[in-house]
Scaffold this motif. Structure first.
Motif, mmCIF file in Angstrom:
data_model
loop_
_atom_site.group_PDB
_atom_site.id
_atom_site.type_symbol
_atom_site.label_atom_id
_atom_site.label_comp_id
_atom_site.label_asym_id
_atom_site.label_seq_id
_atom_site.Cartn_x
_atom_site.Cartn_y
_atom_site.Cartn_z
ATOM 1 N N LEU A 74 38.082 16.197 -11.133
ATOM 2 C CA LEU A 74 39.275 15.801 -11.877
ATOM 3 C C LEU A 74 40.437 15.490 -10.936
ATOM 4 N N GLY A 75 40.485 16.165 -9.795
ATOM 5 C CA GLY A 75 41.462 15.804 -8.770
ATOM 6 C C GLY A 75 41.205 14.406 -8.243
ATOM 7 N N TRP A 78 42.372 11.778 -10.622
ATOM 8 C CA TRP A 78 43.814 11.573 -10.575
ATOM 9 C C TRP A 78 44.235 10.835 -9.295
ATOM 10 N N ILE A 83 44.005 8.127 -12.735
ATOM 11 C CA ILE A 83 44.027 8.558 -14.134
ATOM 12 C C ILE A 83 44.428 10.033 -14.165
ATOM 13 N N ARG A 84 45.547 10.308 -14.790
ATOM 14 C CA ARG A 84 46.044 11.681 -14.841
ATOM 15 C C ARG A 84 45.200 12.511 -15.816
ATOM 16 N N PRO A 85 44.718 13.676 -15.378
ATOM 17 C CA PRO A 85 43.957 14.542 -16.283
ATOM 18 C C PRO A 85 44.823 15.011 -17.463
ATOM 19 N N THR A 86 44.174 15.214 -18.583
ATOM 20 C CA THR A 86 44.865 15.695 -19.779
ATOM 21 C C THR A 86 45.007 17.216 -19.721
ATOM 22 N N ASP A 89 41.664 18.698 -19.975
ATOM 23 C CA ASP A 89 40.963 18.695 -18.688
ATOM 24 C C ASP A 89 41.344 19.931 -17.877
#
Length: 108
Positions: A74-75, A78, A83-86, A89
């Motif tokens: 997930l890093g 981003w 794409i910024r994690p929610t 996430d």
């Protein structure tokens, strides 16, 4: 110190695996050069070697590694994909890291 060493080793392992899979993705989906396959293969070999450095049973290492892999992936989402994690996430990463900690550091 063992906790920090284990966690850092997992992060390096995840980066090696992600890079080893991301480079073929660039070749297959983004019209990258086939030469990307060479560093991808090296990266995946480094990934396997890093997994072998852990002092505990392989199955336990693989299970716990999954939690850190999720966080690093997930890093990557981003930082590399932009794409910024929610919030969900982030909650998922927290749950995965708690699971990793239980698996790796529970008394035996």
């Amino acid at each position: 110190m063992l906790v920090l060493k284990t966690f850092l080793l997992f992060i390096l392992t995840a980066l090696a695996e992600i890079l080893g899979c991301y480079l073929p993705y660039l070749w297959l989906k983004k019209d990258g050069s086939a030469w990307l396959l060479l560093p991808a293969a090296v990266s995946l070999a480094v990934f396997a070697w890093l997994l072998s450095l852990h002092p505990t049973a392989a199955g336990r290492v693989y299970a716990a590694y999954g939690g850190v892999y999720i966080a690093v992936a997930l890093g990557w989402l981003w930082l590399v994909d932009g794409i910024r994690p929610t919030a969900w996430d982030v909650v998922g990463v927290a749950v995965a890291l708690i699971g990793m900690s239980i698996i790796m550091f529970a008394p035996r």
